[in-house]
Write a protein that holds these residues in place. Structure first.
Motif, PDB file in Angstrom:
ATOM      1  N   ALA A 135      -6.611  -0.674  -1.957  1.00 37.36           N
ATOM      2  CA  ALA A 135      -5.949   0.355  -0.900  1.00 37.36           C
ATOM      3  C   ALA A 135      -4.576   1.009  -1.697  1.00 37.36           C
ATOM      4  CB  ALA A 135      -5.636  -0.384   0.449  1.00 37.36           C
ATOM      5  N   VAL A 167       0.944  -1.041  -0.110  1.00 36.60           N
ATOM      6  CA  VAL A 167       0.048   0.169   0.073  1.00 36.60           C
ATOM      7  C   VAL A 167       0.864   1.350  -0.115  1.00 36.60           C
ATOM      8  CG1 VAL A 167      -1.712   1.205   1.300  1.00 36.60           C
ATOM      9  CG2 VAL A 167      -1.949  -1.250   1.110  1.00 36.60           C
ATOM     10  N   ALA A 222      -5.806   4.588   3.738  1.00 36.30           N
ATOM     11  CA  ALA A 222      -6.233   3.721   2.703  1.00 36.30           C
ATOM     12  C   ALA A 222      -6.592   2.150   3.262  1.00 36.30           C
ATOM     13  CB  ALA A 222      -5.008   3.407   1.683  1.00 36.30           C
ATOM     14  N   GLU A 271      -4.195   8.615  -3.234  1.00 38.28           N
ATOM     15  CA  GLU A 271      -5.084   9.909  -3.081  1.00 38.28           C
ATOM     16  C   GLU A 271      -5.167  10.831  -4.367  1.00 38.28           C
ATOM     17  OE1 GLU A 271      -3.591  11.487   0.851  1.00 38.28           O
ATOM     18  OE2 GLU A 271      -4.998  10.415   1.830  1.00 38.28           O
ATOM     19  N   LEU A 274      -5.726   3.865  -3.636  1.00 36.45           N
ATOM     20  CA  LEU A 274      -6.331   5.036  -2.328  1.00 36.45           C
ATOM     21  C   LEU A 274      -5.246   5.738  -1.827  1.00 36.45           C
ATOM     22  CD1 LEU A 274      -9.527   3.430  -0.587  1.00 36.45           C
ATOM     23  CD2 LEU A 274      -9.266   4.437  -2.829  1.00 36.45           C
ATOM     24  N   ALA A 275      -4.300   4.999  -1.668  1.00 35.48           N
ATOM     25  CA  ALA A 275      -3.130   5.811  -0.823  1.00 35.48           C
ATOM     26  C   ALA A 275      -2.588   6.734  -1.755  1.00 35.48           C
ATOM     27  CB  ALA A 275      -1.932   4.736  -0.423  1.00 35.48           C
ATOM     28  N   THR A 285     -10.313   0.176   3.416  1.00 35.74           N
ATOM     29  CA  THR A 285     -10.501  -1.036   2.774  1.00 35.74           C
ATOM     30  C   THR A 285     -10.568  -1.851   3.815  1.00 35.74           C
ATOM     31  OG1 THR A 285      -8.179  -0.953   2.586  1.00 35.74           O
ATOM     32  CG2 THR A 285      -9.553  -0.290   0.585  1.00 35.74           C
TER      33      THR A 285
END
Lengths: 279, 360
Positions: A155, A98, A127, A161, A158-159, A131
């Motif tokens: 995730a 991640v 993140a 961003e 998502l990290a 998740t």
């Protein structure tokens, strides 16, 4: 928020044209589902939108600027992507994997500095939290089940961003429960952060339920765009998939529910097939 | 069922920092304190250096080695022996470090756990170029070999890459390995054509080819040093890029990497390292393959750690092999290149058999 658009986009591999003069806009802050038959060019479109594939004609813009004219790393802070077949190095932990999503935010010399490390750690935590993979953080990715692994990859995305997130068949190989879980997660992300999401999805009924906006594709062009209730008609399903169907309202969500009509196990087959038996 | 149990918890917006490190390091094995392990690795290397200065046909005590280094007495025969072993030890250090870095970087660039200068055609290119130089121009000595080796290694790397890059999906690990193996076979057969036709070339080549760090002197080492340093800087600077590439080309691009440029720059560093190491010490196998794998056991898959660990432990292995080679068949010596294979092969088999930590 960021707006991703394609104008006159033509994408090809070698000499084979896959997407031809396509124009569309991924609506800001919405969840868009891209659907179509196998080999209709939907994954290729996603590759074009995410700069994995350079257009042979036309342009893809993010907030009005050509994505190929911007520095790759700067773009990666706004536009995130989860491709279909990511590779997890052996023995990598969930937290490490991640953490690699932070790459576009880390400068060359800053990667070791402790100063802004806490900010990166927090982004990774967020993140993992979003998740539900925080309890897996110390585990090796190779030990996880398919559903857990997919959440870990999301995730990672998502990290990063980003304001825009593109996902290529994120539910493939997952059982139904995990498919729903992944789509719920993406919806949460969209609602909470206003992330613009575009997903290539095979399951029409899940696409219909989770989409704010649907793009239906056939042989490299868009044949329908709009809310699920307008796009998923019996005619369009027949046109795009060559499949006869009945479309009813999903009793749970009110969204279209596509019931395929095959040659068997349907009470009133609309095209009776005459079978000849040798006697 | 097993997976659902962990997912039932609803999403929460709570601050996460407090739970940040909870239950964190389960399953990460030895990775807890990589910095401490790196110190251990440096100590191992220091021991290997000391052994390389002390052990040989004429054994020295560590005290004598220390005296020879700090208070050299030209009349003392023991001191003189120690001094003749210094260039050899330094060459082992730099060539080993270069091979360790190059092997690790090559595995990262090609995402191929079996990548090694030998497999990717780089050694074959360097060797053919050197043999051609010996045969056609009568070149001898490492300072001449080094340029030939660069040209050969670089050309081979470019050709392998171009062959592998043909077709839609570009230079995939499998295509790189296939192209490398095919080109290696072709280049070695060309080289053999030259060698069977010229006894003189064969004699000079044989001394170089087995891979040895004996008989080296300072001028040889100095001629290679600028290239080795440049290659090492490039490769060490590529650590984060290699971390991205490890996730697949698409993910790496999604993270904002220029995949082709990253591969090109790192490969340039690899060619500099392999070319100079091969020119200085002959083609030494197994070090670049085995050490990065062994290192992953301590570092995990993070190239920011794999590269420095490989750079420290590969010369330790090379020096240890050289030391063993000096004493195993007294009074004659076994060249380091043969010893690394003898020492490295069982380690490699063991690594592969225990599975974990042995692949990318």
């Amino acid at each position: 928020m960021a707006q991703l658009s394609a104008r006159g986009l033509t994408l090809q591999y070698e000499q084979r044209r896959v997407v031809e003069r396509l124009s569309t806009t991924i609506p800001e802050g919405k969840v868009t589902m891209i659907v179509g038959a196998n080999a209709c060019g939907k994954s290729t479109l996603l590759r074009g939108l995410s700069r994995l594939l350079k257009p042979s004609a036309g342009v893809v813009t993010l907030d009005g600027k050509d994505i190929h004219s911007r520095p790759a790393r700067e773009l990666a802070r706004t536009l995130g992507l989860l491709p279909q077949h990511p590779i997890a190095p052996d023995c990598i932990t969930v937290r490490e994997l991640v953490g690699r999503g932070r790459y576009p935010h880390q400068g060359f010399f800053r990667s070791w500095r402790t100063g802004d490390q806490s900010e990166h750690d927090l982004a990774v935590e967020r993140a993992l939290e979003a998740t539900s993979t925080l309890e897996l953080a110390g585990r090796n990715v190779d030990e996880l089940s398919g559903g857990q692994r997919q959440r870990v990859w999301i995730a990672m995305a998502l990290a990063q961003e980003t304001d825009v997130l593109l996902l290529d068949e994120p539910t493939t190989y997952l059982d139904l429960a995990h498919q729903v879980e992944v789509l719920d997660l993406i919806t949460d992300l969209n609602r909470r952060r206003g992330t613009t999401v575009a997903i290539v999805l095979h399951d029409l009924n899940l696409a219909a339920r989770y989409a704010d906006h649907v793009i239906a594709m056939k042989s490299g062009t868009i044949v329908g765009e709009g809310p699920a209730s307008q796009i998923f008609t019996e005619d369009l399903v027949g046109d795009v998939f060559g499949l006869e169907s009945r479309v009813v309202a999903d009793p749970l969500s009110g969204t279209p529910l596509i019931l395929p009509i095959g040659r068997h196990h349907t009470a009133t087959p609309s095209t009776p097939v005459e079978l000849e038996f040798a006697s | 069922m097993t997976t659902r149990t962990t997912t039932a918890r609803p999403l929460s917006r709570q601050a996460t920092a407090t739970r940040a490190k909870a239950g964190n390091d389960a399953g990460t094995g030895h990775r807890g304190n990589r910095a401490a392990w790196l110190v251990v690795a440096v100590v191992v290397l220091a021991v290997a250096c000391a052994a390389s200065l002390a052990i040989g046909a004429r054994g020295m005590s560590l005290g004598t080695v220390w005296q020879a280094l700090t208070a050299f007495n030209p009349d003392d025969g023991n001191h003189a022996v120690v001094h003749t072993r210094i260039p050899r030890t330094v060459l082992g250090l730099v060539a080993g470090a270069a091979l360790g870095l190059a092997g690790a970087a090559m595995q990262g660039v090609s995402r191929n756990p079996l990548a090694d200068p030998g497999i990717m055609g780089v050694n074959a290119g360097a060797a053919l170029a050197v043999v051609t130089g010996i045969y056609l121009f009568g070149i001898s000595g490492a300072s001449g070999y080094i340029w030939l080796a660069f040209i050969g290694a670089g050309t081979a790397a470019v050709v392998v890459y171009l062959i592998a890059a043909m077709g839609r999906e570009g230079a995939t690990p499998v295509k790189l390995a296939l192209a490398g193996a095919a080109l290696s076979a072709g280049l070695y057969s060309l080289m053999n054509v030259i060698l069977v036709s010229s006894q003189d070339t064969l004699d000079r080549f044989r001394f170089w080819q087995v891979g040895g760090i004996a008989g080296s002197d300072w001028s040889v080492i100095l001629s290679g040093l600028p290239f080795l340093s440049a290659g090492a800087l490039i490769v060490l600077g590529s650590a984060r890029t290699l971390n991205g590439l490890a996730l697949g080309d698409d993910v790496a691009r999604g993270l904002g990497q220029n995949v082709a440029l990253a591969r090109g720059v790192t490969s340039l560093g690899i060619v500099l390292l392999c070319g100079s190491a091969t020119a200085l010490a002959g083609p030494i196998g197994f070090v670049g393959l085995v050490v990065p794998h062994a290192v992953r056991f301590f570092t995990g898959p993070d190239y920011r750690w794999i590269l420095p660990f490989s750079m420290v432990l590969a010369p330790a292995l090379l020096l240890a092999s050289d030391v063993v080679g000096r004493v195993v068949l007294l009074p004659s010596e076994v060249p380091a290149g043969i010893m690394t294979a003898i020492v490295g092969a069982p380690v490699f088999v063991w690594l592969v058999r225990r599975g974990k930590g042995a692949s990318l």
